[in-house]
Design an enzyme around this catalytic site. Structure first.
Site, short mmCIF file in Angstrom:
data_model
loop_
_atom_site.label_atom_id
_atom_site.label_comp_id
_atom_site.label_asym_id
_atom_site.label_seq_id
_atom_site.Cartn_x
_atom_site.Cartn_y
_atom_site.Cartn_z
N LYS A 1 0.89 -0.93 -0.09
CA LYS A 1 -0.09 0.01 -0.02
C LYS A 1 0.76 1.19 -0.08
CE LYS A 1 -2.23 -2.36 3.35
NZ LYS A 1 -2.68 -2.72 4.64
N ASP B 1 14.51 -1.41 0.20
CA ASP B 1 15.31 -1.76 1.37
C ASP B 1 16.51 -3.00 0.85
OD1 ASP B 1 15.45 -1.34 4.22
OD2 ASP B 1 14.78 -3.34 4.34
N LYS C 1 17.26 2.90 0.20
CA LYS C 1 18.48 2.63 1.41
C LYS C 1 19.64 2.04 0.62
CE LYS C 1 15.12 2.76 5.24
NZ LYS C 1 14.45 1.74 6.13
P1 IMP Z 1 12.62 -4.75 0.51
O1 IMP Z 1 11.96 -6.08 -0.16
O2 IMP Z 1 13.47 -5.27 1.53
O3 IMP Z 1 13.30 -4.03 -0.71
O4 IMP Z 1 11.45 -4.00 1.31
C1 IMP Z 1 10.87 -2.94 0.73
C2 IMP Z 1 9.64 -2.83 1.53
O5 IMP Z 1 9.90 -2.69 2.67
C3 IMP Z 1 8.99 -1.39 1.31
O6 IMP Z 1 7.93 -1.57 -0.03
C4 IMP Z 1 8.38 -1.00 2.58
O7 IMP Z 1 7.15 -1.63 2.74
C5 IMP Z 1 9.22 -1.82 3.49
N1 IMP Z 1 10.08 -0.44 4.16
C6 IMP Z 1 11.46 -0.63 3.86
N2 IMP Z 1 12.09 0.30 4.73
C7 IMP Z 1 10.90 0.75 5.30
C8 IMP Z 1 11.04 2.21 6.24
O8 IMP Z 1 12.08 2.69 6.42
N3 IMP Z 1 9.68 2.44 6.84
C9 IMP Z 1 8.53 1.51 6.35
N4 IMP Z 1 8.58 0.73 5.79
C10 IMP Z 1 9.80 0.40 4.97
#
Ligand code: IMP
Ligand code: MG
Length: 181
Positions: free
Chosen positions: A45, A105, A133
């Site tokens: 979302k 992330d 990040k």
């Molecule tokens: P990834 O698969 O680790 O890249 O996850 C990305 C997802 O993690 C994003 O779409 C967010 O839903 C969540 N996410 C990553 N960092 C944050 C943060 O600092 N605050 C809130 N949600 C985060």
């Protein structure tokens, strides 16, 4: 009245900074995708505010779709398995998909999504994300449009949540520590 802004320690990106950046990205997307068959694909979302703002800055014909995914496994060791909770509605074969995401992330969610979408035979797939990040990246992801590079803080607002709250903040901020405890 309890205002959720009281729970924010520091504003990292103001409404104005976000607005200017979204305008910039919208203009680039409009140029880059002129004459193409653009589908904006928001990942639910967190992408909702970015999607809503970006959409209005795009001046070429485009359509919009959403997917919802959730990551499996425990938080210490990401399995790389992602579950699709809501699939595409539109037919994307031969189309130019631009994934619209809130934040990258580890990159694991997008890595999975890219593989999945490639199987649908679109003409192209690119990514627009508001935040990234880089320090946290576990898999290499090629991102065409990046809003802002941020440090490894836990952020909320502009779609980002903590326990499903704070998505409605119009800026991106760092939560006060006492909120987690
Ligand atoms: P990834 O698969 O680790 O890249 O996850 C990305 C997802 O993690 C994003 O779409 C967010 O839903 C969540 N996410 C990553 N960092 C944050 C943060 O600092 N605050 C809130 N949600 C985060
Ligand atoms: Mg997300």
């Amino acid at each position: 009245m309890y205002n959720i802004k009281e729970d924010i320690k520091e504003i990292l990106l103001t409404e104005e900074q976000i607005r200017n950046k979204v305008k910039e990205i919208g203009a680039k997307v409009s140029e880059d995708y002129a004459g193409k068959d653009l589908i904006l694909l928001g990942i639910l979302k967190g992408s909702v505010p970015f999607m809503a703002d970006l959409l209005k800055e795009i001046v070429i014909p485009c359509s919009m779709d959403f997917m919802d995914v959730s990551s499996y496994g425990n938080s210490t060791k990401s399995s790389g398995v992602v579950r699709i909770l809501k699939d595409l509605d539109l037919e994307v074969e031969g189309k130019d998909i631009l994934i619209v995401e809130d934040i990258i992330d580890s990159g694991i969610t997008l890595e999975y999504l890219l593989k999945y979408l490639e199987g649908k035979k679109p003409k192209s797939i690119e990514i627009a994300c508001m935040l990234t990040k880089p320090e946290r990246r576990k898999v290499e992801i090629d991102v065409k449009y990046i809003g802002f590079k941020v440090k490894d803080y836990f952020l909320v607002g502009y779609g980002l949540d903590y326990a499903e709250k704070y998505r409605n903040l119009p800026f991106v901020g760092i939560l006060k520590e006492e909120i987690y405890k």
